[in-house]
Design a protein around this motif. Structure first.
Motif: not given
Length: 225
Positions: A136-138, A142-143, A197, A200, A206-208, A210, A212
């Motif tokens: 996960s990006k988490h 980075c999330a 940010m 999703l 949920h925000y990723d 840029s 990541w």
């Protein structure tokens, strides 16, 4: 008959091999010394505690309670971390929202890889959890899962669903919604996007970050950070 049994066994062995290969564990940093070495090589790799860096931010770390879709405590500590550039972006976002009478409430940030495995095993809808085969990006720090609070009332603004809902209405562009929800959702999406940010598609909260892709998967528990 023996040939058919052999072919039948061979087919299922191949299927089992393919399935095992598809969920093969990716490269994950699980050693604290390895993590510190990565920070020494690149300071941006540091996992910063969000509340310490942004004191006026609100925390509601659901996975440190039983108030989550797992219905069990997943984190030993109610803390939130993110990579250094992510926290710098959150600082700017918080300042921008504060000027309008709002602030951020954080539900989750960096998530150890072991937790992602547990989520995937239990979740009834796999579309709302990351596949451990990719991570996960988490897990990359980075999330961020978050919402907006009204600074006067200290209450969450209205959104289409609660946090971690598996309903279709959780989508970032779901319609129909009330004008109030649409306004709040768009304020959050636009402000976050301004500072790299990105929301999703199927989770409004949920925000990723840029960029990541430049960060490795991690499995360091909060207690060691």
């Amino acid at each position: 008959m023996k040939i058919r049994i052999f072919l039948f066994s061979l087919f299922f062995s191949a299927c089992a091999f393919a399935q095992t290969k598809s969920i093969q564990k990716p490269v994950v940093i699980s050693s604290y010394s390895q993590y510190r070495a990565s920070v020494k090589a690149n300071p941006d790799n540091e996992l910063i505690e969000i509340k310490k860096s942004i004191p006026n931010i609100t925390l509601d770390i659901r996975y440190a309670t039983k108030n989550n879709f797992m219905q069990q405590v997943m984190y030993k500590q109610a803390r939130a971390f993110a990579r250094k550039p992510v926290v710098e972006a959150l600082k700017k976002i918080q300042r921008a929202l504060n000027k309008k009478g709002y602030g951020l409430k954080i539900f989750d940030g960096y998530r150890p890889y072991a937790i992602t495995i547990a989520f995937y095993q239990k979740a009834s809808d796999k579309n709302f959890v990351a596949n451990p085969a990719k991570g996960s990006k988490h897990n990359r720090g980075c999330a961020i899962d978050l919402t907006i609070v009204n600074l006067k009332t200290n209450k969450d603004v209205a959104m289409a669903t609660p946090y971690d809902s598996f309903l279709p209405a959780a989508a970032a562009n779901y319609e129909p919604v009330s004008n109030e929800v649409r306004k709040n959702r768009q304020l959050l999406i636009n402000t976050m996007k301004k500072f790299k940010m990105n929301v999703l598609e199927n989770e409004w909260w949920h925000y990723d970050f840029s960029g990541w892709q430049g960060y490795e998967l991690m499995d360091i528990p909060f207690e060691k950070l």
